[in-house]
Design a protein around this motif. Structure first.
Motif, PDB file in Angstrom:
ATOM      1  N   TYR A   1       0.850  -1.596  -0.167  1.00 53.41           N
ATOM      2  CA  TYR A   1       0.022   0.160  -0.031  1.00 53.41           C
ATOM      3  C   TYR A   1       0.658   1.049   0.223  1.00 53.41           C
ATOM      4  O   TYR A   1       1.551   0.805   0.687  1.00 53.41           O
ATOM      5  CB  TYR A   1      -0.787  -0.185   0.937  1.00 53.41           C
ATOM      6  CG  TYR A   1      -2.396  -0.887   0.943  1.00 53.41           C
ATOM      7  CD1 TYR A   1      -2.938  -0.939   0.187  1.00 53.41           C
ATOM      8  CD2 TYR A   1      -2.006  -2.031   1.404  1.00 53.41           C
ATOM      9  CE1 TYR A   1      -4.159  -1.946   0.705  1.00 53.41           C
ATOM     10  CE2 TYR A   1      -2.570  -2.878   1.367  1.00 53.41           C
ATOM     11  CZ  TYR A   1      -4.526  -3.174   1.656  1.00 53.41           C
ATOM     12  OH  TYR A   1      -4.913  -3.829   1.027  1.00 53.41           O
TER      13      TYR A   1
ATOM     14  N   GLN B   1      -4.207  -1.904   7.031  1.00 51.25           N
ATOM     15  CA  GLN B   1      -2.653  -1.423   5.484  1.00 51.25           C
ATOM     16  C   GLN B   1      -0.964  -2.111   6.339  1.00 51.25           C
ATOM     17  O   GLN B   1       0.135  -2.388   5.670  1.00 51.25           O
ATOM     18  CB  GLN B   1      -2.865   0.237   5.974  1.00 51.25           C
ATOM     19  CG  GLN B   1      -4.170  -0.368   4.463  1.00 51.25           C
ATOM     20  CD  GLN B   1      -4.545   1.106   4.069  1.00 51.25           C
ATOM     21  OE1 GLN B   1      -4.320   1.617   4.775  1.00 51.25           O
ATOM     22  NE2 GLN B   1      -5.154   0.699   2.953  1.00 51.25           N
TER      23      GLN B   1
ATOM     24  N   GLU C   1      -5.641  -5.503  -6.640  1.00 51.90           N
ATOM     25  CA  GLU C   1      -6.650  -4.125  -4.766  1.00 51.90           C
ATOM     26  C   GLU C   1      -7.058  -4.745  -4.114  1.00 51.90           C
ATOM     27  O   GLU C   1      -7.179  -4.759  -2.643  1.00 51.90           O
ATOM     28  CB  GLU C   1      -7.066  -2.820  -5.489  1.00 51.90           C
ATOM     29  CG  GLU C   1      -5.576  -1.987  -6.286  1.00 51.90           C
ATOM     30  CD  GLU C   1      -6.425  -0.309  -6.798  1.00 51.90           C
ATOM     31  OE1 GLU C   1      -7.344  -0.661  -6.718  1.00 51.90           O
ATOM     32  OE2 GLU C   1      -5.780   0.232  -6.840  1.00 51.90           O
ATOM     33  N   SER C   2      -8.133  -6.212  -5.276  1.00 48.51           N
ATOM     34  CA  SER C   2      -8.704  -6.553  -4.012  1.00 48.51           C
ATOM     35  C   SER C   2      -8.716  -7.726  -3.282  1.00 48.51           C
ATOM     36  O   SER C   2      -8.546  -7.831  -1.958  1.00 48.51           O
ATOM     37  CB  SER C   2     -10.727  -7.083  -5.320  1.00 48.51           C
ATOM     38  OG  SER C   2     -11.089  -5.765  -5.492  1.00 48.51           O
TER      39      SER C   2
ATOM     40  N   ARG D   1      -5.265  -7.843  -2.434  1.00 43.91           N
ATOM     41  CA  ARG D   1      -4.432  -7.377  -1.610  1.00 43.91           C
ATOM     42  C   ARG D   1      -5.269  -7.293  -0.080  1.00 43.91           C
ATOM     43  O   ARG D   1      -4.776  -7.382   1.205  1.00 43.91           O
ATOM     44  CB  ARG D   1      -3.765  -6.104  -2.253  1.00 43.91           C
ATOM     45  CG  ARG D   1      -2.794  -5.424  -0.988  1.00 43.91           C
ATOM     46  CD  ARG D   1      -2.276  -3.872  -1.427  1.00 43.91           C
ATOM     47  NE  ARG D   1      -3.119  -3.857  -1.827  1.00 43.91           N
ATOM     48  CZ  ARG D   1      -2.808  -2.246  -2.740  1.00 43.91           C
ATOM     49  NH1 ARG D   1      -1.441  -2.176  -2.873  1.00 43.91           N
ATOM     50  NH2 ARG D   1      -2.909  -1.311  -2.896  1.00 43.91           N
ATOM     51  N   ASP D   2      -6.309  -6.315  -0.641  1.00 46.31           N
ATOM     52  CA  ASP D   2      -7.624  -6.053   0.753  1.00 46.31           C
ATOM     53  C   ASP D   2      -7.680  -7.438   1.526  1.00 46.31           C
ATOM     54  O   ASP D   2      -7.855  -7.664   2.905  1.00 46.31           O
ATOM     55  CB  ASP D   2      -8.637  -5.657   0.180  1.00 46.31           C
ATOM     56  CG  ASP D   2      -8.333  -3.750  -0.284  1.00 46.31           C
ATOM     57  OD1 ASP D   2      -7.445  -3.551  -0.134  1.00 46.31           O
ATOM     58  OD2 ASP D   2      -9.331  -3.666  -1.137  1.00 46.31           O
TER      59      ASP D   2
ATOM     60  N   LYS E   1      -5.009  -8.537   3.543  1.00 42.67           N
ATOM     61  CA  LYS E   1      -4.855  -7.542   4.797  1.00 42.67           C
ATOM     62  C   LYS E   1      -5.845  -8.178   5.579  1.00 42.67           C
ATOM     63  O   LYS E   1      -5.557  -8.139   6.797  1.00 42.67           O
ATOM     64  CB  LYS E   1      -5.298  -6.266   4.698  1.00 42.67           C
ATOM     65  CG  LYS E   1      -4.765  -4.985   5.287  1.00 42.67           C
ATOM     66  CD  LYS E   1      -5.298  -3.613   4.847  1.00 42.67           C
ATOM     67  CE  LYS E   1      -7.058  -4.276   4.625  1.00 42.67           C
ATOM     68  NZ  LYS E   1      -8.652  -3.193   4.383  1.00 42.67           N
ATOM     69  N   ASN E   2      -6.553  -8.262   5.737  1.00 42.23           N
ATOM     70  CA  ASN E   2      -7.654  -8.324   6.217  1.00 42.23           C
ATOM     71  C   ASN E   2      -7.665 -10.129   7.083  1.00 42.23           C
ATOM     72  O   ASN E   2      -7.907  -9.823   8.003  1.00 42.23           O
ATOM     73  CB  ASN E   2      -9.511  -7.965   5.457  1.00 42.23           C
ATOM     74  CG  ASN E   2      -9.648  -6.919   5.283  1.00 42.23           C
ATOM     75  OD1 ASN E   2      -9.281  -6.148   5.478  1.00 42.23           O
ATOM     76  ND2 ASN E   2     -10.300  -7.144   4.376  1.00 42.23           N
TER      77      ASN E   2
END
Length: 369
Positions: A258, A268, A356-357, A359-360, A363-364
């Motif tokens: 990020y 993040q 990006e989806s 990666r999110d 991350k979660n």
């Protein structure tokens, strides 16, 4: 005629191994008034008497690793077994002189005098060994281990899931290649360079290398030029991915950290720390490569095709060393292998959003560790 001109002439004529070309070089060298004496029997009198630590200190490689390469070269088609012109030039002489040249900041003349070989002969030896190492590169540089195995081993490093490799580019400083314009090859520090793009595994082995692009070209464009950029989407789909720095465009199969716009969330921050703890492997890999093969700190070869062959040859030898647990300390004086990352304009909206989806989602999942 001074040494740089002689070497340039040898490189120009080296595209042909005809006896006529060799005679031209030898005739030119015979006109030199001052013949510099050579060391006699350096291998038998000195190298064979080295202790193992002394051998590694000189060649930056274990004795068993070096002689493993010697044996492979001797059995290859690149070793001239019927060398009537000079039968004393053995496979041992070929490999040890090339390793010495690669591992030490010295000129070709220094190597030829140390090993008791003529300058033109040493030049031809280097070419043979490079051709040999490039020919076996696919055996030692590949995605041999399955994606599941790679991912599991990478996750042990810092907990980052789905990783099968770390990618980055490293600048190899060079002299401006013959018949080329300096500005074409200068990087952001105004230094002529060639980019080595590489993907490493968890053991700091190279599993893919691509080189030859001028240092002026952005890392993302170098990646787009490489074959691996076309192969990765079909090889690993959406489950697995390689990771790189912010110089690359995010994809489902290539994740980047990020960017900090001053409003980082805790999740993040955790993701970026975990990400960077894994991605540092490629930085360490480049550092080990340049620590072992110090010619790469400033490569003085005249032609781009020979530069790329030399770089790939060093990468092959690096992997051989890793496979044989032949370790070397990272030289902290070498410094970072790459320039600071730069933003790259990504025009592919859909692929970026998919990346990006993904990666999110990772991350979660990491915020609970």
């Amino acid at each position: 005629m001074d040494e740089p001109k002689i070497i340039a002439l040898m490189e120009y004529l080296s595209s042909s191994d005809s006896e006529e070309d060799i005679e031209i070089i030898e005739h030119i060298l015979s006109k030199k008034k001052n013949i510099i004496p050579k060391i006699n029997n350096y291998i038998t009198d000195v190298v064979h008497a080295y202790t193992d630590p002394q051998f590694k200190g000189s060649f930056r490689m274990e004795r068993c690793t070096a002689y493993y390469v010697v044996k492979m070269f001797e059995e290859s088609i690149f070793f001239p077994k019927n060398n009537l012109s000079d039968p004393t030039i053995t496979s041992e002489n070929h490999i040890l002189s090339f390793i010495w040249f690669s591992a030490n900041k010295c000129s070709l003349r220094d190597v030829s005098e140390r090993f008791g070989i003529g300058l033109t002969t040493q030049f031809r030896i280097n070419n043979r060994v490079m051709d040999f190492l490039v020919s076996i590169s696919s055996k030692f540089i590949n995605f041999n281990e399955g994606s599941v195995g790679l991912s599991q081993e990478f996750q042990k490093v810092s907990g980052m899931p789905g990783v099968i490799g770390c990618i980055d580019g490293s600048s190899i400083p060079i002299r401006t290649p013959a018949h080329k314009i300096k500005s074409t090859y200068t990087n952001r520090h105004d230094i002529p360079s060639i980019t080595l793009q590489a993907i490493c595994d968890y053991k700091k082995r190279f599993i893919d290398v691509f080189t030859g692009a001028p240092g002026k070209i952005h890392d993302a464009r170098v990646f787009a030029l490489s074959d691996i950029s076309k192969e990765l989407p079909s090889m690993y789909g959406t489950k697995y991915h390689i990771i790189g720095d912010g110089a690359y465009s995010i994809r489902e199969w290539l994740l980047v950290p990020y960017k900090n716009y001053g409003n980082f969330t805790e999740s993040q921050i955790i993701f970026n720390k975990t990400f960077c703890a894994t991605r540092v492997l490629i930085e360490n890999t480049f550092g080990l490569l340049k620590s072992r093969f110090r010619q790469l700190l400033q490569l003085d070869i005249h032609y781009v095709d020979k530069i790329t062959k030399f770089i790939i040859s060093c990468c092959v030898l690096h992997n051989m060393c890793i496979n044989m647990n032949d370790e070397i300390e990272l030289d902290n004086e070498i410094g970072p292998s790459t320039d600071p990352e730069n933003d790259f304009i990504d025009s592919d909206f859909n692929q970026r959003k998919n990346g990006e989806s993904k990666r999110d989602a990772i991350k979660n999942s990491l915020q609970y560790f």
